[in-house]
Design a protein around this motif. Sequence first.
Motif, PDB file in Angstrom:
ATOM      1  N   GLY A   7       0.812  -1.199   0.000  1.00  0.00           N
ATOM      2  CA  GLY A   7       0.000   0.000   0.000  1.00  0.00           C
ATOM      3  C   GLY A   7       0.846   1.250   0.000  1.00  0.00           C
ATOM      4  N   SER A   8       0.210   2.391   0.248  1.00  0.00           N
ATOM      5  CA  SER A   8       0.944   3.658   0.263  1.00  0.00           C
ATOM      6  C   SER A   8       1.876   3.725   1.468  1.00  0.00           C
ATOM      7  CB  SER A   8      -0.034   4.828   0.294  1.00  0.00           C
ATOM      8  OG  SER A   8      -0.902   4.719   1.403  1.00  0.00           O
ATOM      9  N   GLY A   9       1.380   3.276   2.617  1.00  0.00           N
ATOM     10  CA  GLY A   9       2.230   3.108   3.802  1.00  0.00           C
ATOM     11  C   GLY A   9       3.077   4.322   4.132  1.00  0.00           C
ATOM     12  N   GLY A  10       4.290   4.051   4.575  1.00  0.00           N
ATOM     13  CA  GLY A  10       5.242   5.096   4.922  1.00  0.00           C
ATOM     14  C   GLY A  10       6.614   4.498   5.082  1.00  0.00           C
ATOM     15  N   GLY A  11       7.650   5.341   5.045  1.00  0.00           N
ATOM     16  CA  GLY A  11       9.013   4.857   5.136  1.00  0.00           C
ATOM     17  C   GLY A  11       9.510   4.831   6.568  1.00  0.00           C
ATOM     18  N   ALA A  12      10.733   4.333   6.757  1.00  0.00           N
ATOM     19  CA  ALA A  12      11.349   4.274   8.078  1.00  0.00           C
ATOM     20  C   ALA A  12      11.683   5.683   8.562  1.00  0.00           C
ATOM     21  CB  ALA A  12      12.609   3.416   8.020  1.00  0.00           C
ATOM     22  N   THR A  13      11.580   5.895   9.859  1.00  0.00           N
ATOM     23  CA  THR A  13      11.855   7.212  10.445  1.00  0.00           C
ATOM     24  C   THR A  13      13.007   7.187  11.444  1.00  0.00           C
ATOM     25  OG1 THR A  13      10.180   6.796  12.149  1.00  0.00           O
ATOM     26  CG2 THR A  13       9.458   7.949  10.150  1.00  0.00           C
ATOM     27  N   THR A  14      13.742   6.084  11.506  1.00  0.00           N
ATOM     28  CA  THR A  14      14.885   5.989  12.423  1.00  0.00           C
ATOM     29  C   THR A  14      16.019   6.881  11.934  1.00  0.00           C
ATOM     30  OG1 THR A  14      15.656   4.065  11.184  1.00  0.00           O
ATOM     31  CG2 THR A  14      14.310   3.649  13.137  1.00  0.00           C
ATOM     32  N   TYR A  15      16.966   7.187  12.852  1.00  0.00           N
ATOM     33  CA  TYR A  15      18.141   8.016  12.530  1.00  0.00           C
ATOM     34  C   TYR A  15      17.730   9.334  11.863  1.00  0.00           C
ATOM     35  CZ  TYR A  15      20.328   3.415  13.032  1.00  0.00           C
ATOM     36  OH  TYR A  15      20.724   2.189  13.493  1.00  0.00           O
ATOM     37  N   ALA A  16      16.730   9.991  12.446  1.00  0.00           N
ATOM     38  CA  ALA A  16      16.170  11.195  11.821  1.00  0.00           C
ATOM     39  C   ALA A  16      17.228  12.273  11.577  1.00  0.00           C
ATOM     40  CB  ALA A  16      15.037  11.744  12.689  1.00  0.00           C
ATOM     41  N   GLN A  17      18.063  12.533  12.583  1.00  0.00           N
ATOM     42  CA  GLN A  17      19.062  13.588  12.432  1.00  0.00           C
ATOM     43  C   GLN A  17      20.120  13.233  11.397  1.00  0.00           C
ATOM     44  OE1 GLN A  17      20.517  14.253  16.423  1.00  0.00           O
ATOM     45  NE2 GLN A  17      18.864  15.717  16.891  1.00  0.00           N
ATOM     46  N   LEU A  18      20.520  11.965  11.381  1.00  0.00           N
ATOM     47  CA  LEU A  18      21.531  11.534  10.418  1.00  0.00           C
ATOM     48  C   LEU A  18      20.963  11.552   8.995  1.00  0.00           C
ATOM     49  CD1 LEU A  18      24.405  10.596  10.062  1.00  0.00           C
ATOM     50  CD2 LEU A  18      23.661   8.241  10.481  1.00  0.00           C
ATOM     51  N   ARG A  19      19.693  11.267   8.852  1.00  0.00           N
ATOM     52  CA  ARG A  19      19.070  11.339   7.529  1.00  0.00           C
ATOM     53  C   ARG A  19      19.103  12.771   7.005  1.00  0.00           C
ATOM     54  NH1 ARG A  19      16.006   6.506   6.255  1.00  0.00           N
ATOM     55  NH2 ARG A  19      15.823   5.203   8.118  1.00  0.00           N
ATOM     56  N   ILE A  20      18.852  13.720   7.881  1.00  0.00           N
ATOM     57  CA  ILE A  20      18.928  15.129   7.479  1.00  0.00           C
ATOM     58  C   ILE A  20      20.367  15.501   7.134  1.00  0.00           C
ATOM     59  CG2 ILE A  20      18.626  17.504   8.273  1.00  0.00           C
ATOM     60  CD1 ILE A  20      16.294  16.516  10.003  1.00  0.00           C
ATOM     61  N   ALA A  21      21.313  15.053   7.966  1.00  0.00           N
ATOM     62  CA  ALA A  21      22.729  15.350   7.707  1.00  0.00           C
ATOM     63  C   ALA A  21      23.201  14.713   6.407  1.00  0.00           C
ATOM     64  CB  ALA A  21      23.583  14.853   8.874  1.00  0.00           C
ATOM     65  N   SER A  22      22.584  13.595   6.025  1.00  0.00           N
ATOM     66  CA  SER A  22      23.003  12.912   4.799  1.00  0.00           C
ATOM     67  C   SER A  22      22.810  13.779   3.570  1.00  0.00           C
ATOM     68  CB  SER A  22      22.233  11.593   4.633  1.00  0.00           C
ATOM     69  OG  SER A  22      20.863  11.830   4.340  1.00  0.00           O
ATOM     70  N   ILE A  23      21.866  14.719   3.615  1.00  0.00           N
ATOM     71  CA  ILE A  23      21.663  15.643   2.492  1.00  0.00           C
ATOM     72  C   ILE A  23      22.961  16.391   2.203  1.00  0.00           C
ATOM     73  CG2 ILE A  23      20.433  17.706   1.706  1.00  0.00           C
ATOM     74  CD1 ILE A  23      18.055  16.835   3.382  1.00  0.00           C
ATOM     75  N   PHE A  24      23.578  16.905   3.258  1.00  0.00           N
ATOM     76  CA  PHE A  24      24.777  17.728   3.098  1.00  0.00           C
ATOM     77  C   PHE A  24      26.027  16.879   2.864  1.00  0.00           C
ATOM     78  CE2 PHE A  24      21.679  19.836   5.821  1.00  0.00           C
ATOM     79  CZ  PHE A  24      21.462  21.006   5.098  1.00  0.00           C
ATOM     80  N   ILE A  25      26.080  15.708   3.485  1.00  0.00           N
ATOM     81  CA  ILE A  25      27.239  14.828   3.309  1.00  0.00           C
ATOM     82  C   ILE A  25      27.294  14.312   1.871  1.00  0.00           C
ATOM     83  CG2 ILE A  25      28.317  12.663   4.022  1.00  0.00           C
ATOM     84  CD1 ILE A  25      27.077  13.144   6.810  1.00  0.00           C
ATOM     85  N   VAL A  26      26.160  13.854   1.360  1.00  0.00           N
ATOM     86  CA  VAL A  26      26.109  13.380  -0.026  1.00  0.00           C
ATOM     87  C   VAL A  26      26.350  14.532  -0.991  1.00  0.00           C
ATOM     88  CG1 VAL A  26      24.626  12.350  -1.796  1.00  0.00           C
ATOM     89  CG2 VAL A  26      24.614  11.434   0.532  1.00  0.00           C
ATOM     90  N   LEU A  27      25.848  15.724  -0.658  1.00  0.00           N
ATOM     91  CA  LEU A  27      26.075  16.906  -1.496  1.00  0.00           C
ATOM     92  C   LEU A  27      27.562  17.186  -1.649  1.00  0.00           C
ATOM     93  CD1 LEU A  27      25.031  19.456  -2.985  1.00  0.00           C
ATOM     94  CD2 LEU A  27      25.006  20.610  -0.761  1.00  0.00           C
ATOM     95  N   ILE A  28      28.295  17.127  -0.544  1.00  0.00           N
ATOM     96  CA  ILE A  28      29.739  17.387  -0.577  1.00  0.00           C
ATOM     97  C   ILE A  28      30.456  16.320  -1.413  1.00  0.00           C
ATOM     98  CG2 ILE A  28      31.837  17.472   0.824  1.00  0.00           C
ATOM     99  CD1 ILE A  28      30.109  18.688   3.076  1.00  0.00           C
ATOM    100  N   GLY A  29      30.131  15.042  -1.168  1.00  0.00           N
ATOM    101  CA  GLY A  29      30.790  13.961  -1.899  1.00  0.00           C
ATOM    102  C   GLY A  29      30.493  13.999  -3.385  1.00  0.00           C
ATOM    103  N   SER A  30      29.226  14.161  -3.741  1.00  0.00           N
ATOM    104  CA  SER A  30      28.837  14.175  -5.153  1.00  0.00           C
ATOM    105  C   SER A  30      29.441  15.366  -5.883  1.00  0.00           C
ATOM    106  CB  SER A  30      27.310  14.222  -5.280  1.00  0.00           C
ATOM    107  OG  SER A  30      26.718  13.096  -4.690  1.00  0.00           O
ATOM    108  N   THR A  31      29.299  16.542  -5.288  1.00  0.00           N
ATOM    109  CA  THR A  31      29.789  17.761  -5.941  1.00  0.00           C
ATOM    110  C   THR A  31      31.303  17.754  -6.063  1.00  0.00           C
ATOM    111  OG1 THR A  31      27.903  18.965  -5.001  1.00  0.00           O
ATOM    112  CG2 THR A  31      29.707  20.270  -5.898  1.00  0.00           C
ATOM    113  N   SER A  32      31.991  17.302  -5.015  1.00  0.00           N
ATOM    114  CA  SER A  32      33.460  17.251  -5.065  1.00  0.00           C
ATOM    115  C   SER A  32      33.934  16.310  -6.158  1.00  0.00           C
ATOM    116  CB  SER A  32      34.009  16.797  -3.713  1.00  0.00           C
ATOM    117  OG  SER A  32      33.652  17.694  -2.688  1.00  0.00           O
ATOM    118  N   GLY A  33      33.321  15.130  -6.237  1.00  0.00           N
ATOM    119  CA  GLY A  33      33.726  14.167  -7.252  1.00  0.00           C
ATOM    120  C   GLY A  33      33.521  14.681  -8.660  1.00  0.00           C
ATOM    121  N   ALA A  34      32.413  15.380  -8.908  1.00  0.00           N
ATOM    122  CA  ALA A  34      32.105  15.860 -10.262  1.00  0.00           C
ATOM    123  C   ALA A  34      32.815  17.161 -10.600  1.00  0.00           C
ATOM    124  CB  ALA A  34      30.591  16.043 -10.405  1.00  0.00           C
ATOM    125  N   LEU A  35      32.976  18.042  -9.604  1.00  0.00           N
ATOM    126  CA  LEU A  35      33.504  19.377  -9.880  1.00  0.00           C
ATOM    127  C   LEU A  35      35.023  19.428  -9.913  1.00  0.00           C
ATOM    128  CD1 LEU A  35      32.335  22.165 -10.444  1.00  0.00           C
ATOM    129  CD2 LEU A  35      32.468  22.658  -7.992  1.00  0.00           C
TER     130      LEU A  35
END
Length: 335
Positions: A7-35
């Motif tokens: 069904g539509s359900g919902g996703g996991a909500t564990t490690y909430a703060q780390l999930r938010i931090a992952s936005i910036f960590i992945v941004l740094i890794g992806s952008t650095s590798g490409a740029l």
Amino acid sequence: MSDSNCGSGGGATTYAQLRIASIFIVLIGSTSGALFPVLAKRTKWLHVPKAVFDFAKYFGSGVIIATAFIHLLSPALGELSSPCLSPAWQQYPYPLALAMLSIFSIFIVELVAFRWGTAKLATLGVRHDAHGHGLGAHSAHGPEGGMPNDDSSSEKIKEDLESAHDHELPELGALGQIIGVFILEFGVLLHSILIGLTLAVDANFITLFVVIVFHQTFEGLGIGTRLAYLQLPKKYNYVAICGALLYGITTPIGIAVGLGVQNTYNPGSTTASIVSGVLDSLSAGILLYTGLVELLAHEFIFNKEMITGSNGHVAYAVSCMLFGCGIMALLGRWA
């Protein structure tokens, strides 16, 4: 089949703060590798030896090919064979058919663009190498060696024509290269959005997070090296930088969107499985065509440097490519 899984359900909500931090960590890794490859190639203050660029170029080719097979086509097969889907989805290998459709669609687009560019050059009196060593969509992956030497009179005519049409020829070359890069980036960006969405709601967050950081950095290195080798008129230099930045922000955008719909988005739902499976299949076809035709064939089979170069150089290039392919394929063990 259970409603909680399909069904539509919902996703996991564990490690909430780390999930938010992952936005910036992945941004740094992806952008650095490409740029980094783009800036290193275009700025004087970053002195990177040619050997490093060669390694990154061949390594990136292997990464792109492994991404197509292991990180796109394989998941697509699983997503479109999910028990949540109608039995009709099991009656035909839709992922493989969609990947094949994508391959031939890209082929036709490039064929039309290539023929148009060659015809345009013919009206200007300039010959074009049929293997893509000159102008056209195939030049997107960088130089592959010089054009054959003509006699002195032909060279004089060619120089006069190039002088007379110095604005038209660079425009055609830029168009061909931009088309090639756009095709490559389009396939990668679709994939990046999907893995960002998945990371935001996946229950196995820690393992997937670590793998995606490496995955996006390596893939960014491959994309960035392609962008770095673009030979565009100065007014188009921004294209390479914009391409690297676009790649860098795509997965973080996917993560942010996933976090925004965390309570309603279920990656195992019927709709999510169909959308992800179709997009992964189409992206796999794009990267397969780009990796095998644009990169592999034109870097090794049609590359004058590889045909006449030393055995050691060829072996090094092949080893770099296989290393990139192996590393990315290994990451597929966890994501």
